[in-house]
Design a protein around this motif. Structure first.
Motif, short mmCIF file in Angstrom:
data_model
loop_
_atom_site.label_atom_id
_atom_site.label_comp_id
_atom_site.label_asym_id
_atom_site.label_seq_id
_atom_site.Cartn_x
_atom_site.Cartn_y
_atom_site.Cartn_z
N ASN A 25 6.31 6.32 9.74
CA ASN A 25 6.41 5.14 8.97
C ASN A 25 5.54 3.76 8.28
O ASN A 25 6.09 3.26 7.44
N GLU A 40 1.30 4.65 10.80
CA GLU A 40 0.40 6.81 10.80
C GLU A 40 0.49 6.11 9.03
O GLU A 40 -0.54 6.80 8.60
N LYS A 41 1.18 5.68 8.35
CA LYS A 41 1.80 5.93 6.63
C LYS A 41 0.86 5.07 6.08
O LYS A 41 0.09 5.83 4.96
N LYS A 42 0.46 4.19 6.31
CA LYS A 42 -0.33 3.16 6.03
C LYS A 42 -2.07 3.43 6.46
O LYS A 42 -2.41 3.51 6.00
N GLN A 69 -3.03 6.51 6.45
CA GLN A 69 -3.33 7.59 5.85
C GLN A 69 -3.41 6.77 3.82
O GLN A 69 -4.74 7.57 3.45
N GLU A 70 -2.70 5.66 3.88
CA GLU A 70 -3.26 5.64 2.84
C GLU A 70 -4.29 4.94 2.82
O GLU A 70 -5.58 5.00 1.60
#
Length: 159
Positions: free
Chosen positions: A148, A151-153, A155-156
């Protein structure tokens, strides 16, 4: 007005880097800055580029925050009188949702640069990243933090 301001800033940066704030050097910096703005104006004018720059800044801010928090946590662990009871090392398998080599490399490097964690290996099929943690309190919480957070950042940024 915005372009002129950018050229002036670039000229001042040029003079600061070169170490001379003479009129001729500022003029040369302005010319170089003007050419740079003309060449790169399409790259910075699109909303997509601005969105990506915001996402990169957001990722950098998250990394700096995690860096400070992790450094404090490691310092607290190291300062304890009974170090063997404070350290609970573990290697965990973090399932990956990022797939490209660039995304995986960036994630692994950010984890490694954060105190208390170290990227050990990536599975051959690029589905799992193995991470060593200095102080493992909750495996699922750590996996969720990575998924969260970094990895999420990442991907963004790479969308």
């Amino acid at each position: 007005m915005n372009t002129v301001f950018l050229v002036v800033i670039l000229a001042l940066v040029w003079a600061g880097i070169s170490g001379s704030f003479s009129g001729l050097n500022l003029l040369l910096g302005g010319v170089v800055g003007g050419v740079a703005v003309l060449v790169l104006r399409e790259a910075f004018a699109s909303p997509r580029a601005l969105r990506r720059i915001r996402r990169i800044i957001s990722l950098a801010a998250l990394f700096l925050y995690e860096l400070v928090v992790s450094a404090v946590r490691v310092a607290i662990v190291v300062m304890r009188p009974n170090l063997s009871s404070a350290v609970r090392p573990a290697i965990i398998a973090v399932p990956l949702t990022v797939k490209s080599d660039a995304e995986i490399t960036l994630l692994a490097n950010m984890i490694t640069l954060t105190p208390g964690t170290l990227s050990v290996d990536v599975a051959a099929d690029k589905s799992v990243l193995y991470v060593h943690a200095l102080n493992m309190a909750d495996k699922d919480a750590m996996i969720a933090d990575i998924a969260n957070g970094f990895e999420k950042k990442i991907q963004e940024v790479f969308e």
